[in-house]
Design an enzyme around this catalytic site. Structure first.
Site, PDB file in Angstrom:
ATOM      1  N   LYS A  25       0.845  -1.361  -0.189  1.00  0.00           N
ATOM      2  CA  LYS A  25       0.198  -0.007   0.107  1.00  0.00           C
ATOM      3  C   LYS A  25       0.844   1.265   0.121  1.00  0.00           C
ATOM      4  O   LYS A  25       1.951   1.512  -0.156  1.00  0.00           O
ATOM      5  CB  LYS A  25      -0.536   0.079   0.709  1.00  0.00           C
ATOM      6  CG  LYS A  25      -0.590  -0.116   2.508  1.00  0.00           C
ATOM      7  CD  LYS A  25      -1.522   0.480   4.002  1.00  0.00           C
ATOM      8  CE  LYS A  25      -2.180  -0.100   3.777  1.00  0.00           C
ATOM      9  NZ  LYS A  25      -3.442  -0.328   5.717  1.00  0.00           N
ATOM     10  N   LYS A  74      -6.965  -6.507  -1.138  1.00  0.00           N
ATOM     11  CA  LYS A  74      -7.804  -5.695  -0.211  1.00  0.00           C
ATOM     12  C   LYS A  74      -8.779  -4.624  -0.780  1.00  0.00           C
ATOM     13  O   LYS A  74      -8.342  -3.583  -1.784  1.00  0.00           O
ATOM     14  CB  LYS A  74      -7.032  -5.079   0.624  1.00  0.00           C
ATOM     15  CG  LYS A  74      -6.636  -6.415   1.646  1.00  0.00           C
ATOM     16  CD  LYS A  74      -4.783  -5.962   2.282  1.00  0.00           C
ATOM     17  CE  LYS A  74      -5.459  -4.870   3.152  1.00  0.00           C
ATOM     18  NZ  LYS A  74      -4.016  -4.882   4.289  1.00  0.00           N
TER      19      LYS A  74
END
Length: 232
Positions: A27, A89
């Site tokens: 991320k 995700k």
């Protein structure tokens, strides 16, 4: 309880893998709770880890996309999933459209992990729906990291219920949200399958570089964590 460490590039991914992480999570922490990395970076990290024989599970976020933009969400899931990650995700906001997004994600052909954003409380209806859709795992996280941790956003009974019901549904369960080493014993009591960290492995802000010493301290704290009720 396994340790998920969020990283933003190849260097951090290799450091996390060598330092004791059980999951590598991709991320961009400078772009929000689930900030997305460029597709090229995600692919480069996957290749770098696998070429070195590192078989740890890899997850990647798609970025903070609004629930009404389901087309963009699904397109990004496909692009991220095509990079070879084990899990994609997707942040699930408290929104009237969350149920439809969850259904679409469950049928998109990629191993999606819905991440319920807990700052405004949990939409228990959406969470219950997600438990019926066959996802490999469900997670909780927070958006406003400076407002406190997941433990500040939700009460312990809500967290216990989330962990218990998700595991009962046959899914893995993960907790994240400005978690620190000081939360280790509380996490041990909840006993999720994995706990996610970024702030705790940085010397300053979560957008700063991953720090090897911070990671080592976190790994040791988690390894020796004990649920308060089991202490002698």
């Amino acid at each position: 309880m396994r340790l998920l460490v969020s990283v933003r590039n190849v260097e951090e991914a290799l450091l996390a893998a060598a330092g004791g992480a059980d999951f590598i999570d991709l991320k961009e922490p400078g772009q929000g709770a689930l900030g997305g990395l460029p597709i090229e970076t995600i692919r480069a990290v996957v290749v770098a880890l696998r070429e070195r024989g590192i078989t740890l599970p890899i997850s990647a976020t798609i970025g903070d996309l609004p629930m009404p933009d389901s087309g963009a969400i699904l397109a990004r899931v496909e692009a991220v999933g095509a990079c070879g990650v084990d899990y994609v995700k997707v942040g699930i906001e408290r929104d009237p459209g969350a149920g439809a997004v969850l259904f679409a994600l469950a049928n998109c052909g990629r191993p999606v992990v819905p991440v319920f954003i807990a700052d405004r409380g949990l939409d228990q209806h959406a969470v219950a729906r997600a438990r019926t859709l066959g996802f490999p795992a469900l997670m909780l996280d927070t958006a406003e990291k400076r407002a406190g941790s997941l433990f500040d956003a939700l009460g312990i009974e809500v967290l216990q219920g989330f962990v218990f019901a998700t595991r009962k549904a046959g899914m893995l369960v993960g907790l994240a949200g400005a978690l620190r080493a000081t939360h280790a014993d509380a996490l041990a009591e909840l006993a999720p399958d994995f706990a996610g960290f970024r702030s705790a492995v940085c010397r300053g802000e979560r957008s700063d570089a991953l720090d090897a010493q911070c990671l080592q301290e976190l790994v040791l704290s988690m390894r020796f964590a004990r649920a308060p009720l089991t202490r002698r």
